[in-house]
Design a protein around this motif. Structure first.
Motif, short mmCIF file in Angstrom:
data_model
loop_
_atom_site.label_atom_id
_atom_site.label_comp_id
_atom_site.label_asym_id
_atom_site.label_seq_id
_atom_site.Cartn_x
_atom_site.Cartn_y
_atom_site.Cartn_z
N ASP A 129 47.02 40.11 61.47
CA ASP A 129 47.06 41.45 60.89
C ASP A 129 46.03 41.55 59.76
O ASP A 129 45.26 40.61 59.54
N GLU A 130 46.01 42.65 59.07
CA GLU A 130 45.02 42.86 57.99
C GLU A 130 45.13 41.80 56.90
O GLU A 130 44.12 41.36 56.36
N GLU A 131 46.34 41.39 56.59
CA GLU A 131 46.53 40.35 55.56
C GLU A 131 45.96 39.01 56.04
O GLU A 131 45.32 38.29 55.26
N ASP A 132 46.18 38.67 57.31
CA ASP A 132 45.62 37.44 57.87
C ASP A 132 44.09 37.47 57.80
O ASP A 132 43.46 36.47 57.44
N ILE A 133 43.50 38.61 58.16
CA ILE A 133 42.05 38.74 58.14
C ILE A 133 41.53 38.63 56.71
O ILE A 133 40.54 37.93 56.44
N LYS A 134 42.21 39.29 55.78
CA LYS A 134 41.82 39.21 54.36
C LYS A 134 41.86 37.76 53.88
O LYS A 134 40.95 37.29 53.18
N ASN A 135 42.89 37.03 54.25
CA ASN A 135 43.01 35.62 53.84
C ASN A 135 41.91 34.76 54.48
O ASN A 135 41.38 33.85 53.83
N ALA A 136 41.56 35.04 55.72
CA ALA A 136 40.50 34.29 56.39
C ALA A 136 39.16 34.55 55.72
O ALA A 136 38.36 33.62 55.50
N VAL A 137 38.89 35.79 55.37
CA VAL A 137 37.65 36.14 54.66
C VAL A 137 37.61 35.41 53.32
O VAL A 137 36.59 34.81 52.96
N GLU A 138 38.68 35.43 52.60
CA GLU A 138 38.73 34.76 51.30
C GLU A 138 38.55 33.25 51.45
O GLU A 138 37.87 32.61 50.65
N PHE A 139 39.14 32.69 52.49
CA PHE A 139 38.97 31.27 52.78
C PHE A 139 37.49 30.92 52.93
O PHE A 139 36.99 29.98 52.31
N VAL A 140 36.76 31.68 53.74
CA VAL A 140 35.34 31.40 53.97
C VAL A 140 34.55 31.59 52.68
O VAL A 140 33.69 30.76 52.34
N LYS A 141 34.83 32.64 51.93
CA LYS A 141 34.11 32.88 50.67
C LYS A 141 34.33 31.75 49.68
O LYS A 141 33.39 31.26 49.04
N VAL A 142 35.57 31.33 49.51
CA VAL A 142 35.89 30.24 48.56
C VAL A 142 35.27 28.93 49.03
O VAL A 142 34.69 28.19 48.24
N LEU A 143 35.38 28.67 50.30
CA LEU A 143 34.80 27.44 50.85
C LEU A 143 33.29 27.40 50.61
O LEU A 143 32.75 26.39 50.19
N TRP A 144 32.62 28.51 50.87
CA TRP A 144 31.18 28.60 50.66
C TRP A 144 30.83 28.38 49.19
O TRP A 144 29.89 27.66 48.87
N ARG A 145 31.60 28.99 48.28
CA ARG A 145 31.37 28.79 46.84
C ARG A 145 31.51 27.31 46.47
O ARG A 145 30.73 26.78 45.68
N CYS A 146 32.52 26.67 47.03
CA CYS A 146 32.75 25.25 46.72
C CYS A 146 31.62 24.39 47.26
O CYS A 146 31.19 23.44 46.61
N VAL A 147 31.10 24.71 48.44
CA VAL A 147 29.98 23.96 49.00
C VAL A 147 28.75 24.14 48.11
O VAL A 147 28.08 23.18 47.76
N LEU A 148 28.48 25.38 47.72
CA LEU A 148 27.33 25.64 46.85
C LEU A 148 27.50 24.95 45.51
O LEU A 148 26.55 24.37 44.97
N LEU A 149 28.70 24.99 44.95
CA LEU A 149 28.96 24.32 43.67
C LEU A 149 28.77 22.82 43.80
O LEU A 149 28.15 22.18 42.95
N GLY A 150 29.26 22.25 44.91
CA GLY A 150 29.10 20.81 45.12
C GLY A 150 27.64 20.42 45.21
O GLY A 150 27.22 19.42 44.64
N GLU A 151 26.84 21.24 45.89
CA GLU A 151 25.41 20.95 46.00
C GLU A 151 24.72 21.14 44.65
O GLU A 151 23.85 20.38 44.28
N TRP A 152 25.13 22.18 43.90
CA TRP A 152 24.56 22.41 42.58
C TRP A 152 24.88 21.25 41.65
O TRP A 152 24.00 20.76 40.93
N MET A 153 26.13 20.78 41.70
CA MET A 153 26.52 19.65 40.84
C MET A 153 25.76 18.39 41.25
O MET A 153 25.34 17.62 40.40
N GLY A 154 25.56 18.18 42.55
CA GLY A 154 24.79 17.03 43.02
C GLY A 154 23.35 17.09 42.54
O GLY A 154 22.78 16.10 42.11
N LEU A 155 22.75 18.27 42.60
CA LEU A 155 21.37 18.46 42.13
C LEU A 155 21.31 18.22 40.62
O LEU A 155 20.40 17.56 40.12
N LYS A 156 22.29 18.72 39.90
CA LYS A 156 22.33 18.56 38.45
C LYS A 156 22.38 17.08 38.08
O LYS A 156 21.68 16.63 37.17
N GLU A 157 23.19 16.30 38.82
CA GLU A 157 23.28 14.86 38.55
C GLU A 157 21.97 14.16 38.86
O GLU A 157 21.55 13.26 38.15
N LYS A 158 21.27 14.59 39.91
CA LYS A 158 20.00 13.97 40.28
C LYS A 158 18.93 14.17 39.22
O LYS A 158 18.07 13.32 39.04
#
Length: 191
Positions: A129-158
């Motif tokens: 339903d709409e709530e499931d779709i909203k949660n799936a969208v948020e999942f992808v957005k948060v996951l993407w932010r975490c991936v970008l943050l992880g790469e940013w932190m890795g670059l910062k350490e380098k």
């Protein structure tokens, strides 16, 4: 950075409904594993595999696609719709062979009329339903932010800035608060 979701949605369109909702909100390419069984994934930085659960497994077209087309060492996330319960083992076995791990998992109920469920008109009617779709969208957005943050932190350490700054602390806090809102199974295994 490019994202794609490879999906199979063969019975009631549950998975397709979910991934199309994600594509509307996020910059992600959708690849139908049934219609495009030879799609090239090499240019994608993050790849999702989405399927309904059939006899406790991802759909065979997704498993075959991943076996054949998933390049080694990719960031992968998993999405499933189900009448009974989520199950990621079948696709995770292929990820292991490809030296990839699921950096995130999302599952939600999907309308199911298999076997005896057909006699009662199915289960999980109206899902996703709409709530499931909203949660799936948020999942992808948060996951993407975490991936970008992880790469940013890795670059910062380098480059020699290993102490966490205010900027990274704000991002971590914001991402954590957003993750708490998502009603999904999220397993982040960033390297």
């Amino acid at each position: 950075m490019r994202k794609a979701i490879v999906y199979a949605s063969v019975h009631h369109g549950n998975t397709e409904k979910l991934v199309k909702g994600i594509a509307e909100e996020c910059q992600v390419d959708l690849i139908d594993a049934v219609k495009q069984p030879d799609a090239d994934l090499s240019s994608y930085d993050m790849i999702g595999f989405a399927s309904g659960i059939y006899f406790s497994k991802f759909h065979q077209s997704i498993l075959g696609f991943a076996e054949k087309n998933l390049p080694d060492d990719k960031k992968v996330f998993l999405i499933c719709t189900y009448g009974g319960s989520a199950n990621y083992k079948s696709i995770e076995q292929i990820l292991d062979k490809k030296h990839s791990t699921a950096i995130g998992k999302f599952g939600c109920k999907g309308y199911d009329t298999f076997g005896p469920f057909k006699l009662v008109g199915g289960i999980a009617k109206g899902h996703p339903d709409e709530e499931d779709i909203k949660n799936a969208v948020e999942f992808v957005k948060v996951l993407w932010r975490c991936v970008l943050l992880g790469e940013w932190m890795g670059l910062k350490e380098k480059i020699g800035h290993s102490s966490p700054g205010t900027f990274s602390s704000i991002i971590v806090r914001s991402s954590f608060l957003l993750m708490k809102k998502v009603c999904a199974t999220i397993c982040i295994n960033l390297k």
